[in-house]
Design a protein around this motif. Structure first.
Motif, PDB file in Angstrom:
ATOM      1  N   THR A 282       4.001  14.557  23.787  1.00  6.34           N
ATOM      2  CA  THR A 282       3.891  15.936  23.300  1.00  6.34           C
ATOM      3  C   THR A 282       3.061  15.966  22.009  1.00  6.34           C
ATOM      4  O   THR A 282       2.458  14.974  21.632  1.00  6.34           O
ATOM      5  N   GLU A 283       3.103  17.110  21.330  1.00 10.41           N
ATOM      6  CA  GLU A 283       2.426  17.179  20.025  1.00 10.41           C
ATOM      7  C   GLU A 283       3.437  17.022  18.881  1.00 10.41           C
ATOM      8  O   GLU A 283       3.160  17.401  17.747  1.00 10.41           O
ATOM      9  N   GLY A 284       4.619  16.485  19.191  1.00  8.74           N
ATOM     10  CA  GLY A 284       5.675  16.380  18.180  1.00  8.74           C
ATOM     11  C   GLY A 284       6.052  14.962  17.851  1.00  8.74           C
ATOM     12  O   GLY A 284       5.301  14.008  18.087  1.00  8.74           O
ATOM     13  N   ARG A 285       7.236  14.833  17.284  1.00 11.88           N
ATOM     14  CA  ARG A 285       7.884  13.556  16.945  1.00 11.88           C
ATOM     15  C   ARG A 285       9.307  13.912  16.550  1.00 11.88           C
ATOM     16  O   ARG A 285       9.661  15.102  16.526  1.00 11.88           O
ATOM     17  N   ALA A 286      10.121  12.919  16.221  1.00 10.80           N
ATOM     18  CA  ALA A 286      11.436  13.221  15.645  1.00 10.80           C
ATOM     19  C   ALA A 286      11.226  13.600  14.174  1.00 10.80           C
ATOM     20  O   ALA A 286      10.335  13.063  13.516  1.00 10.80           O
ATOM     21  N   TYR A 287      12.053  14.512  13.678  1.00 10.16           N
ATOM     22  CA  TYR A 287      11.971  14.953  12.271  1.00 10.16           C
ATOM     23  C   TYR A 287      13.271  14.620  11.550  1.00 10.16           C
ATOM     24  O   TYR A 287      14.313  14.426  12.178  1.00 10.16           O
TER      25      TYR A 287
ATOM     26  N   ARG B  69       0.853  -1.200   0.000  1.00 12.62           N
ATOM     27  CA  ARG B  69       0.000   0.000   0.000  1.00 12.62           C
ATOM     28  C   ARG B  69       0.885   1.246   0.000  1.00 12.62           C
ATOM     29  O   ARG B  69       1.954   1.241   0.604  1.00 12.62           O
ATOM     30  N   ARG B  70       0.389   2.303  -0.604  1.00 10.64           N
ATOM     31  CA  ARG B  70       1.043   3.610  -0.438  1.00 10.64           C
ATOM     32  C   ARG B  70       0.849   4.031   1.016  1.00 10.64           C
ATOM     33  O   ARG B  70      -0.137   3.641   1.646  1.00 10.64           O
ATOM     34  N   PHE B  71       1.793   4.864   1.506  1.00  6.96           N
ATOM     35  CA  PHE B  71       1.701   5.342   2.888  1.00  6.96           C
ATOM     36  C   PHE B  71       0.311   5.921   3.159  1.00  6.96           C
ATOM     37  O   PHE B  71      -0.325   5.597   4.170  1.00  6.96           O
ATOM     38  N   GLU B  72      -0.173   6.757   2.256  1.00 13.09           N
ATOM     39  CA  GLU B  72      -1.465   7.417   2.465  1.00 13.09           C
ATOM     40  C   GLU B  72      -2.615   6.406   2.483  1.00 13.09           C
ATOM     41  O   GLU B  72      -3.583   6.583   3.223  1.00 13.09           O
ATOM     42  N   GLU B  73      -2.509   5.354   1.671  1.00 14.11           N
ATOM     43  CA  GLU B  73      -3.565   4.319   1.663  1.00 14.11           C
ATOM     44  C   GLU B  73      -3.582   3.583   3.005  1.00 14.11           C
ATOM     45  O   GLU B  73      -4.643   3.368   3.590  1.00 14.11           O
ATOM     46  N   LEU B  74      -2.383   3.209   3.476  1.00  6.44           N
ATOM     47  CA  LEU B  74      -2.304   2.480   4.743  1.00  6.44           C
ATOM     48  C   LEU B  74      -2.820   3.363   5.878  1.00  6.44           C
ATOM     49  O   LEU B  74      -3.594   2.924   6.732  1.00  6.44           O
ATOM     50  N   ARG B  75      -2.409   4.612   5.865  1.00  7.97           N
ATOM     51  CA  ARG B  75      -2.827   5.563   6.902  1.00  7.97           C
ATOM     52  C   ARG B  75      -4.356   5.673   6.933  1.00  7.97           C
ATOM     53  O   ARG B  75      -4.972   5.629   7.999  1.00  7.97           O
ATOM     54  N   ALA B  76      -4.983   5.779   5.765  1.00  8.09           N
ATOM     55  CA  ALA B  76      -6.443   5.920   5.698  1.00  8.09           C
ATOM     56  C   ALA B  76      -7.113   4.643   6.212  1.00  8.09           C
ATOM     57  O   ALA B  76      -8.087   4.689   6.970  1.00  8.09           O
ATOM     58  N   GLU B  77      -6.554   3.506   5.833  1.00  4.70           N
ATOM     59  CA  GLU B  77      -7.130   2.228   6.250  1.00  4.70           C
ATOM     60  C   GLU B  77      -7.048   2.040   7.767  1.00  4.70           C
ATOM     61  O   GLU B  77      -7.936   1.461   8.383  1.00  4.70           O
ATOM     62  N   LEU B  78      -5.954   2.560   8.366  1.00  6.62           N
ATOM     63  CA  LEU B  78      -5.771   2.417   9.820  1.00  6.62           C
ATOM     64  C   LEU B  78      -6.477   3.536  10.590  1.00  6.62           C
ATOM     65  O   LEU B  78      -6.446   3.549  11.823  1.00  6.62           O
ATOM     66  N   HIS B  79      -7.064   4.489   9.863  1.00  7.46           N
ATOM     67  CA  HIS B  79      -7.728   5.652  10.486  1.00  7.46           C
ATOM     68  C   HIS B  79      -6.766   6.424  11.383  1.00  7.46           C
ATOM     69  O   HIS B  79      -7.107   6.797  12.513  1.00  7.46           O
ATOM     70  N   LEU B  80      -5.542   6.630  10.899  1.00  4.80           N
ATOM     71  CA  LEU B  80      -4.548   7.373  11.677  1.00  4.80           C
ATOM     72  C   LEU B  80      -4.301   8.738  11.047  1.00  4.80           C
ATOM     73  O   LEU B  80      -4.297   8.873   9.818  1.00  4.80           O
ATOM     74  N   ALA B  81      -4.060   9.729  11.904  1.00  3.50           N
ATOM     75  CA  ALA B  81      -3.628  11.039  11.411  1.00  3.50           C
ATOM     76  C   ALA B  81      -2.187  10.919  10.903  1.00  3.50           C
ATOM     77  O   ALA B  81      -1.510   9.908  11.135  1.00  3.50           O
ATOM     78  N   GLU B  82      -1.721  11.945  10.229  1.00  2.00           N
ATOM     79  CA  GLU B  82      -0.380  11.940   9.616  1.00  2.00           C
ATOM     80  C   GLU B  82       0.728  11.646  10.650  1.00  2.00           C
ATOM     81  O   GLU B  82       1.574  10.773  10.441  1.00  2.00           O
ATOM     82  N   ARG B  83       0.711  12.387  11.779  1.00  2.00           N
ATOM     83  CA  ARG B  83       1.807  12.280  12.746  1.00  2.00           C
ATOM     84  C   ARG B  83       1.917  10.856  13.318  1.00  2.00           C
ATOM     85  O   ARG B  83       3.001  10.252  13.261  1.00  2.00           O
ATOM     86  N   PRO B  84       0.838  10.265  13.855  1.00  2.00           N
ATOM     87  CA  PRO B  84       0.983   8.891  14.349  1.00  2.00           C
ATOM     88  C   PRO B  84       1.350   7.893  13.258  1.00  2.00           C
ATOM     89  O   PRO B  84       2.103   6.942  13.523  1.00  2.00           O
ATOM     90  N   ALA B  85       0.863   8.105  12.048  1.00  2.50           N
ATOM     91  CA  ALA B  85       1.199   7.160  10.970  1.00  2.50           C
ATOM     92  C   ALA B  85       2.697   7.235  10.656  1.00  2.50           C
ATOM     93  O   ALA B  85       3.343   6.199  10.442  1.00  2.50           O
ATOM     94  N   VAL B  86       3.263   8.434  10.661  1.00  6.86           N
ATOM     95  CA  VAL B  86       4.704   8.568  10.398  1.00  6.86           C
ATOM     96  C   VAL B  86       5.495   7.863  11.501  1.00  6.86           C
ATOM     97  O   VAL B  86       6.456   7.128  11.222  1.00  6.86           O
TER      98      VAL B  86
END
Ligand SMILES: C[S@@+](CC[C@H](N)C(=O)[O-])C[C@H]1O[C@@H](n2cnc3c(N)ncnc32)[C@H](O)[C@@H]1O
Length: 347
Positions: free
Chosen positions: A309-314, A46-63
């Motif tokens: 927090t509201e962050g992550r590693a970048y 799956r593309r990242f965005e497809e997997l993210r949508a399927e898991l119902h995750l926002a961008e930050r947790p999916a990353v």
């Protein structure tokens, strides 16, 4: 007694890694037992965005989740850039496969740390923000309950970070000296130990620690104990809304990893605007690989940051793009300690 003049003799990094290692159990169990990541990808990449949508995750947790699974060597991009299982994941983590161990990993499915991480991933909200709790650790912004506004929790959290800062700050000051600087602004400086380590190296340097009032009570005590109170000013404020104090070098140490992308772009832009031409912004933080596939210790720490927090590693590329967007010219990362490094950028 905290002493910002000398670095440690031995490297504390492995101890930080052991401590943060529980994030590995939690992420793997969440992926196997709660999100069915391997089962889904066994059906088709799956593309990242497809997997993210399927898991119902926002961008930050999916990353955070996908970066860790890639750092574990369990997911890899296929020829078309879709996320696919590695041979090891296909053999051992797909339910029903002959050598499947997902039931074994499921032993931890109800462990408190796993349940907590799954809740954080699903809600994309930091820990501590329920009405009965102290508020989020390390972050303050309007509209968010923050533990940094309460005397006891602000002191405890600030002193907890002194543990890392007293090890890393002398290394940063030695590896990235500031011989030309006149005034250093330490944004979200906490204990002020990073500023203090530079003050002790450079006798004519002045510094400002800009943070929340309860946090600055701790910084004031630490500055006095190091005999630099006269050269270190503690300025209370909100870095998102108050005017940025004037300085020719601005430090953001372990601050941007506490915030989501829009806040980071705002903070970097505000700091860049406040700098004089020739001034420098220093991002001192951990850095993910630009491919979002590791390093493993940083991917695990990213999950810890994400939960609190509201962050992550970048990644370095993410930081560089925000610095350029703010009109700064980023240089190369100079490693310090505990997976941190300093990325300087000039105006
Ligand atoms: C993770 S700590 C980093 C402390 C220190 N720079 C270090 O590297 O150890 C983040 C710091 O940002 C401060 N902070 C969070 N939100 C802030 C805000 N809106 N304005 C000013 N400081 C803030 C916190 O109080 C905390 O001291």
């Amino acid at each position: 007694m905290i002493d910002a003049t000398r670095p440690p003799i031995t490297d504390p990094t492995p101890i930080f890694d052991f401590y943060r290692g529980s994030a590995g159990t939690e992420l793997l169990t969440a992926a196997v037992s709660h999100f069915g990541v391997f089962e889904r990808l066994a059906r088709a990449p799956r593309r990242f965005e497809e997997l993210r949508a399927e898991l119902h995750l926002a961008e930050r947790p999916a990353v955070v989740l996908v970066t860790a699974l890639r750092a574990f060597g369990l997911l890899t991009p296929d020829a078309e850039g879709r996320l696919a299982l590695t041979p090891q994941a296909r053999e051992h983590l797909v339910p029903g496969a002959p050598f499947d161990i997902s039931g074994y990993i499921g032993l931890s499915a109800k462990a408190p740390g796993v349940v907590e991480l799954v809740e954080r991933l699903k809600t994309n909200r930091p820990a501590g923000t329920e009405p009965s709790q102290d508020g989020a650790a390390f972050i303050y912004r309007e509209g968010l309950e923050s533990a940094m506004e309460k005397e006891q929790s602000a002191r405890m959290l600030t002193l907890s970070l002194a543990g890392r800062a007293k090890n890393v700050a002398p290394v940063l000051a030695a590896r990235y000296p500031l011989p030309e600087a006149r005034v250093l602004l330490d944004v979200g400086g906490g204990t002020g130990l990073y500023a203090i380590a530079w003050l002790l190296r450079h006798p004519t340097l002045q510094a400002i620690v800009w943070d929340r009032p309860e946090v600055l009570k701790v910084a004031t005590e630490i500055a006095a104990a190091h005999g630099v109170a006269e050269r270190l000013k503690c300025v209370p404020g909100d870095m998102f809304t108050d005017p940025v104090p004037q300085a020719d070098v601005i430090l953001l140490s372990n601050v941007l990893h506490d915030w989501d992308v829009p806040q980071n772009r705002t903070l970097i832009r505000r700091c860049a605007e406040a700098l004089p031409p020739g001034g420098s912004l220093l991002v001192h933080d951990v850095f993910l690989n630009d491919a979002f596939d590791g390093p493993l210790p940083v991917a695990l720490y990213s999950a810890v940051l994400f939960s609190l927090t509201e962050g992550r590693a970048y990644s370095t590329a993410e930081y560089r793009s925000w610095l350029r967007e703010a009109g700064l010219e980023p240089g190369e990362v100079v490693p310090t300690l505990v997976h941190c490094g300093v990325l300087p950028a000039r105006k």
